[in-house]
Enzyme design. Structure first.
Site, PDB file in Angstrom:
ATOM      1  N   ASN A  32     -10.831 -22.335 -13.658  1.00  0.00           N
ATOM      2  CA  ASN A  32      -9.870 -23.292 -14.241  1.00  0.00           C
ATOM      3  C   ASN A  32      -8.419 -22.843 -14.033  1.00  0.00           C
ATOM      4  O   ASN A  32      -7.491 -23.543 -14.420  1.00  0.00           O
ATOM      5  CB  ASN A  32     -10.153 -23.539 -15.723  1.00  0.00           C
ATOM      6  CG  ASN A  32      -9.974 -22.287 -16.563  1.00  0.00           C
ATOM      7  OD1 ASN A  32      -9.497 -21.264 -16.077  1.00  0.00           O
ATOM      8  ND2 ASN A  32     -10.345 -22.362 -17.830  1.00  0.00           N
ATOM      9  N   TYR A 141     -14.052  -9.798 -29.083  1.00  0.00           N
ATOM     10  CA  TYR A 141     -14.271  -9.807 -27.624  1.00  0.00           C
ATOM     11  C   TYR A 141     -15.635  -9.192 -27.283  1.00  0.00           C
ATOM     12  O   TYR A 141     -16.472  -9.815 -26.626  1.00  0.00           O
ATOM     13  CB  TYR A 141     -13.150  -9.049 -26.909  1.00  0.00           C
ATOM     14  CG  TYR A 141     -13.475  -8.719 -25.473  1.00  0.00           C
ATOM     15  CD1 TYR A 141     -13.613  -9.731 -24.535  1.00  0.00           C
ATOM     16  CD2 TYR A 141     -13.681  -7.405 -25.058  1.00  0.00           C
ATOM     17  CE1 TYR A 141     -13.944  -9.444 -23.213  1.00  0.00           C
ATOM     18  CE2 TYR A 141     -14.010  -7.105 -23.753  1.00  0.00           C
ATOM     19  CZ  TYR A 141     -14.138  -8.122 -22.827  1.00  0.00           C
ATOM     20  OH  TYR A 141     -14.473  -7.824 -21.529  1.00  0.00           O
TER      21      TYR A 141
HETATM   22  N1  UFG Z   1      -3.073   2.642 -22.764  1.00  0.00           N
HETATM   23  C1  UFG Z   1      -1.865   3.234 -23.100  1.00  0.00           C
HETATM   24  N2  UFG Z   1      -0.725   2.493 -22.928  1.00  0.00           N
HETATM   25  C2  UFG Z   1      -0.728   1.236 -22.444  1.00  0.00           C
HETATM   26  C3  UFG Z   1      -1.959   0.651 -22.087  1.00  0.00           C
HETATM   27  C4  UFG Z   1      -3.117   1.400 -22.263  1.00  0.00           C
HETATM   28  O1  UFG Z   1      -1.815   4.366 -23.559  1.00  0.00           O
HETATM   29  O2  UFG Z   1       0.348   0.632 -22.348  1.00  0.00           O
HETATM   30  C5  UFG Z   1      -4.309   3.426 -22.938  1.00  0.00           C
HETATM   31  C6  UFG Z   1      -5.283   2.774 -23.887  1.00  0.00           C
HETATM   32  O3  UFG Z   1      -5.031   3.195 -25.203  1.00  0.00           O
HETATM   33  C7  UFG Z   1      -6.615   3.263 -23.343  1.00  0.00           C
HETATM   34  C8  UFG Z   1      -6.374   3.436 -21.852  1.00  0.00           C
HETATM   35  O4  UFG Z   1      -4.958   3.477 -21.691  1.00  0.00           O
HETATM   36  O5  UFG Z   1      -6.913   4.504 -23.881  1.00  0.00           O
HETATM   37  C9  UFG Z   1      -6.904   2.285 -21.036  1.00  0.00           C
HETATM   38  O6  UFG Z   1      -6.414   1.081 -21.577  1.00  0.00           O
HETATM   39  P1  UFG Z   1      -6.582  -0.327 -20.853  1.00  0.00           P
HETATM   40  O7  UFG Z   1      -5.901  -1.332 -21.729  1.00  0.00           O
HETATM   41  O8  UFG Z   1      -6.186  -0.223 -19.437  1.00  0.00           O
HETATM   42  O9  UFG Z   1      -8.141  -0.552 -20.875  1.00  0.00           O
HETATM   43  P2  UFG Z   1      -9.132  -0.565 -22.122  1.00  0.00           P
HETATM   44  O10 UFG Z   1      -9.921   0.686 -22.056  1.00  0.00           O
HETATM   45  O11 UFG Z   1      -8.477  -0.865 -23.401  1.00  0.00           O
HETATM   46  O12 UFG Z   1      -9.903  -1.908 -21.797  1.00  0.00           O
HETATM   47  C10 UFG Z   1     -10.976  -1.983 -20.943  1.00  0.00           C
HETATM   48  C11 UFG Z   1     -11.071  -3.386 -20.399  1.00  0.00           C
HETATM   49  C12 UFG Z   1     -11.263  -4.376 -21.508  1.00  0.00           C
HETATM   50  C13 UFG Z   1     -12.448  -3.952 -22.313  1.00  0.00           C
HETATM   51  C14 UFG Z   1     -12.305  -2.546 -22.801  1.00  0.00           C
HETATM   52  C15 UFG Z   1     -13.520  -2.057 -23.503  1.00  0.00           C
HETATM   53  O13 UFG Z   1      -9.893  -3.684 -19.698  1.00  0.00           O
HETATM   54  O14 UFG Z   1     -11.492  -5.649 -20.971  1.00  0.00           O
HETATM   55  O15 UFG Z   1     -12.101  -1.688 -21.697  1.00  0.00           O
HETATM   56  O16 UFG Z   1     -13.200  -0.971 -24.308  1.00  0.00           O
HETATM   57  F1  UFG Z   1     -12.585  -4.736 -23.402  1.00  0.00           F
END
Ligand code: UFG
Length: 333
Positions: A32, A141
């Site tokens: 979409n 989510y």
């Molecule tokens: N982080 C930072 N600063 C930022 C962004 C992220 O320190 O600006 C840290 C987060 O705290 C985390 C790591 O970097 O420890 C990775 O963060 P991301 O946001 O890149 O990825 P996530 O682990 O939060 O998310 C991923 C997927 C999501 C999913 C999640 C499941 O992208 O879709 O894993 O835990 F839901």
């Protein structure tokens, strides 16, 4: 195989579409374009800008094609937003795939590949994460993804649906030829934010917490290359030939990498300094998440080509340098 790829213009979906073509399959893309990018799909691929929850729009598509299999990548994936707007998440991530599944079953399509997530596990009781550990999501989510996993199990019993649910760890990187890559709006992921900060296109990177019980105090994640993830989707085809097959796989490299290690990798690859500020923990972030992918290795012969963060960041950096504003098709691009 003729494959309908829902969400085929999104980050992981678009990489999978290219892998399908490379493996000799015939993808048809449905997206979409709320988050997807038309430019992420080659012009020669059949493309339909419709919503997977739009039953009247799906009908003629299924009537016109004899799909062998449906892949579904089209979910919303902002954990924080799912907490503040759960209705949006249940509508898009549960109700819409319900319509897609209902329509495909009506048309006799009984193979399905689903993008699930390690977020279905919540805070893991044991690491590395094996497939049969308890699933207890800590945000809507993750819950919506688990709800679809459960729906698929029920449909396997009721309709003989064969399905694979892949629990992705942290998808990262870009196509090796630099043709497509990661472009989220808003961007919340660590690697693109760190690269943008290094280039001065984004503010300093905020590290979300340095007081975790991990070796350097920052969160540990399992970064897995988007093309490696895509390859697993094709490797599973043979196993889906068994009616009623219920397949679950954790997809990660098994290597825990800290936020600080990711920043170092970005600095090494780019030759630039990533400006950082230390911030508070982000709500809902488990301290450590990494996969035991032995099941995928044994059953699918799935061995990630990219085993460590450096080469993954290299591919991301190539794309980012060539496309500092992503596909350039969003107002904030
Ligand atoms: N982080 C930072 N600063 C930022 C962004 C992220 O320190 O600006 C840290 C987060 O705290 C985390 C790591 O970097 O420890 C990775 O963060 P991301 O946001 O890149 O990825 P996530 O682990 O939060 O998310 C991923 C997927 C999501 C999913 C999640 C499941 O992208 O879709 O894993 O835990 F839901």
């Amino acid at each position: 195989m003729k494959v309908l790829v829902a969400g085929g213009a999104g980050y992981i979906g678009s990489h999978c579409v290219r892998q399908l073509v490379a493996a000799g399959h015939e993808p048809v893309v449905l997206d979409n374009l709320v988050f997807g990018h038309r430019a992420a799909v080659a012009p020669e691929i059949e493309f339909h800008a419709i919503d997977l929850g739009d039953a009247p729009a799906l009908e003629p598509l299924f009537a016109a094609h004899r799909f062998d299999l449906v892949m579904h990548f089209a979910a919303f994936a902002y954990v924080g937003e799912s907490v503040t707007d759960p209705i949006k998440y249940y509508r898009n991530n549960v109700a819409a795939p319900l319509t897609l599944l209902e329509t495909m079953l009506k048309h006799g399509v009984r193979k399905f590949v689903f993008s699930s997530t390690c977020a279905t596990f919540g805070v893991p009781t044991r690491l590395p994460l094996v497939e049969d550990l308890p699933q207890a999501p800590i945000n809507p989510y993750g819950q919506t993804k688990l709800d679809v996993e459960n729906l698929l199990k029920a449909l396997a019993r009721s309709h003989g649906l064969s399905f694979a649910a892949f629990r992705y760890f942290n998808a990262a990187g870009a196509a090796e030829d630099g043709a497509i890559g990661e472009d989220h709006d808003p961007e919340t992921h660590l690697i693109p934010l760190a690269m943008g900060a290094a280039q001065g296109h984004r503010p300093a990177l905020q590290i979300f917490g340095t007081d975790y019980p991990t070796p350097d105090g920052t969160c540990l994640r399992d970064y897995v290359h988007v093309d490696d993830l895509s390859r697993a989707h094709i490797a599973v085809f043979e196993r889906l030939a068994t009616p009623g097959a219920q397949l679950f796989y954790n997809l990660g490299t098994g290597t825990p990498t800290s936020v600080r290690e990711v920043i170092q990798a970005v600095e090494q690859v780019s030759g630039l300094k990533v400006p950082v500020v230390v911030g508070q923990r982000r709500e809902g972030d488990p301290p450590a998440l990494y996969a035991d992918a032995a099941k995928a290795r044994t059953e699918l012969n799935w061995v990630p080509k990219f085993g460590s963060i450096g080469p993954i960041v290299e591919t991301a950096w190539r794309w980012h340098q060539a496309h500092p504003h992503g596909y350039g098709d969003r107002p904030s691009s």
